[in-house]
Design an enzyme around this catalytic site. Structure first.
Site, mmCIF file in Angstrom:
data_model
loop_
_atom_site.group_PDB
_atom_site.id
_atom_site.type_symbol
_atom_site.label_atom_id
_atom_site.label_comp_id
_atom_site.label_asym_id
_atom_site.label_seq_id
_atom_site.Cartn_x
_atom_site.Cartn_y
_atom_site.Cartn_z
ATOM 1 N N ASN A 234 0.834 -1.202 0.000
ATOM 2 C CA ASN A 234 0.000 0.000 0.000
ATOM 3 C C ASN A 234 0.864 1.245 0.000
ATOM 4 O O ASN A 234 1.841 1.341 0.747
ATOM 5 C CB ASN A 234 -0.944 0.014 1.213
ATOM 6 N N ARG A 242 11.903 -5.552 -13.296
ATOM 7 C CA ARG A 242 13.178 -4.876 -13.522
ATOM 8 C C ARG A 242 13.538 -3.910 -12.393
ATOM 9 O O ARG A 242 14.703 -3.537 -12.240
ATOM 10 C CB ARG A 242 13.164 -4.140 -14.870
ATOM 11 N N ASP A 293 -3.674 -0.567 11.399
ATOM 12 C CA ASP A 293 -3.790 0.756 10.778
ATOM 13 C C ASP A 293 -5.173 1.335 11.095
ATOM 14 O O ASP A 293 -5.767 2.065 10.294
ATOM 15 C CB ASP A 293 -3.572 0.687 9.266
#
Length: 404
Positions: A234, A242, A293
């Site tokens: 998040n 890559r 959270d």
């Protein structure tokens, strides 16, 4: 009560029997012994002191696990740590409410805010031990304002800044670093490397998050002492083969010079798909730290509530910035997050519990006393059943919550 009577009362030995305890990563059928708020080694009790238990407590086959630790929680029960007018009262209300969810210690989290909010809030949030009055406060987690505007999430863009003068900017913004335990920073910001070094030297855990940083910047931050990732997946660049970005730190133990990289995950069933949880867990199971959270609406009915300087709307387990589709924290509790994580990943019950106990304690360097049932550790523990329901919560050996 005379002093001798007080001493006698403090030395009572409790034996919790007929239970399964989480001991060194496995549930075993063994007794738990407690005296003076500390977990005892029964062999030393028997052979060195020749002492028997004063009080025996039948646990009726329940599980005993360490108390849960939440290192990222923005508030709950109508309290928002970033805007609550009476800070002390707000901390107390949340700390008390968390006992019913098995959380025995936590890091109140302040999101990106104006400078005067930090100067007002931080000095009034004190580190303290847990008790019957509420979960213990381990220190503050400041999540912002040193983050990327491109990955601000629910953070107000107007207050996001760069550490233009290094650690001096950080000190000026917060006013005090005294009770800060964890700090989230985007590693690509100017002067971030030097800031990270100095924060770690002061004993502050540095977490990387809300960032568009590439993998080289993330690895450089780890080499400078950063050891945590704020809500993995998040508010950061998605994985790319890559340049995997911060997500690439999941397997960067060599870069970390054999130090563990810990990472928080919001396992509320909304912030990350079950497949993402499985990928992270299988890549680095020992570093996974469950965080709620949680915002002010945790424990409240659906509707409009505050998060820092902004308004948000709650519907079910989903919280969005009002009028947008931007996720704004969680309203899930720690037991719910543990249960969902267990189901989504297929991990063992032990692994699910340790992600909310041992791992957060290790990430904060307090695992000698918290997050474990090892001998000489604090007797902060929870009685649960096989469905993770919280039945009783204990802090320093004292029962502080019972579902009865």
């Amino acid at each position: 009560m005379a002093s001798s009577e007080v001493s006698s009362a403090n030395n009572i030995v409790y034996q919790y029997y007929n239970c399964l305890i989480l001991w060194r990563h496995k549930f075993i059928r063994e007794d738990l012994w407690v005296r003076n708020g500390i977990i005892l080694d029964p062999k030393m009790l028997f052979f060195d002191e020749c002492k028997k238990p004063d009080i025996r407590i039948d646990c009726h086959g329940l599980y005993i696990v360490p108390g849960f630790i939440d290192v990222q929680i923005n508030g709950g029960f109508s309290v928002d740590f970033s805007s609550h007018e009476n800070v002390e009262e707000g901390i107390q209300k949340v700390a008390k409410g968390l006992l019913g969810y098995g959380v025995t210690s936590f890091c109140p989290t302040i999101v990106t805010s104006p400078r005067d909010v930090y100067h007002k809030m931080i000095p009034r949030i004190k580190i303290r031990n847990g008790s019957k009055d509420g979960a213990g406060v381990l220190g503050i987690h400041v999540e912002g304002p040193f983050i990327s505007k491109k990955k601000k999430g629910a953070h107000p863009e107007d207050y996001i800044i760069e550490p233009s003068n290094g650690i001096k900017t950080v000190e000026d913004v917060y006013g005090s670093l005294e009770c800060i335990k964890m700090l989230t920073i985007a590693p690509e910001l100017p002067n971030a490397s030097e800031v990270i070094k100095q924060l770690v030297q002061r004993g502050i855990v540095v977490s990387l998050g809300h960032s568009v940083g590439n993998v080289l910047q993330a690895e450089a931050a780890v080499n400078n002492g950063a050891s945590f990732i704020t809500h993995l997946f998040n508010a950061m660049l998605p994985f790319h083969h890559r340049d995997p970005g911060i997500v690439g730190l999941l397997t960067s133990s060599k870069i970390a010079k054999n130090r563990k990289i810990y990472y928080g995950m919001i396992t509320d069933g909304i912030h990350s798909h079950p497949a993402a949880l499985r990928i992270a867990h299988r890549a680095n199971p020992e570093g996974l730290v469950l965080v709620t959270d949680a915002i002010s609406a945790m424990g409240l009915p659906p509707g409009v509530h505050k998060l820092g300087q902004q308004s948000l709307t709650i519907s079910g387990f989903t919280a969005h910035l009002t009028g947008t589709d931007t996720l704004a924290g969680s309203v899930a509790t720690m037991p719910y997050c543990i249960k969902h994580f267990h189901k989504a990943t297929g991990c063992s019950m032990e692994q699910a519990i340790e992600a909310a106990t041992l791992h957060p304690a290790e990430s904060l360097h307090i695992d000698d006393k918290k997050g474990t049932l090892e001998y000489s550790s604090d007797a902060d523990f929870v009685m649960i059943d096989e469905s993770f329901q919280i039945l009783k919560t204990f802090i320093a050996g004292e029962m502080v919550y019972s579902c009865d």
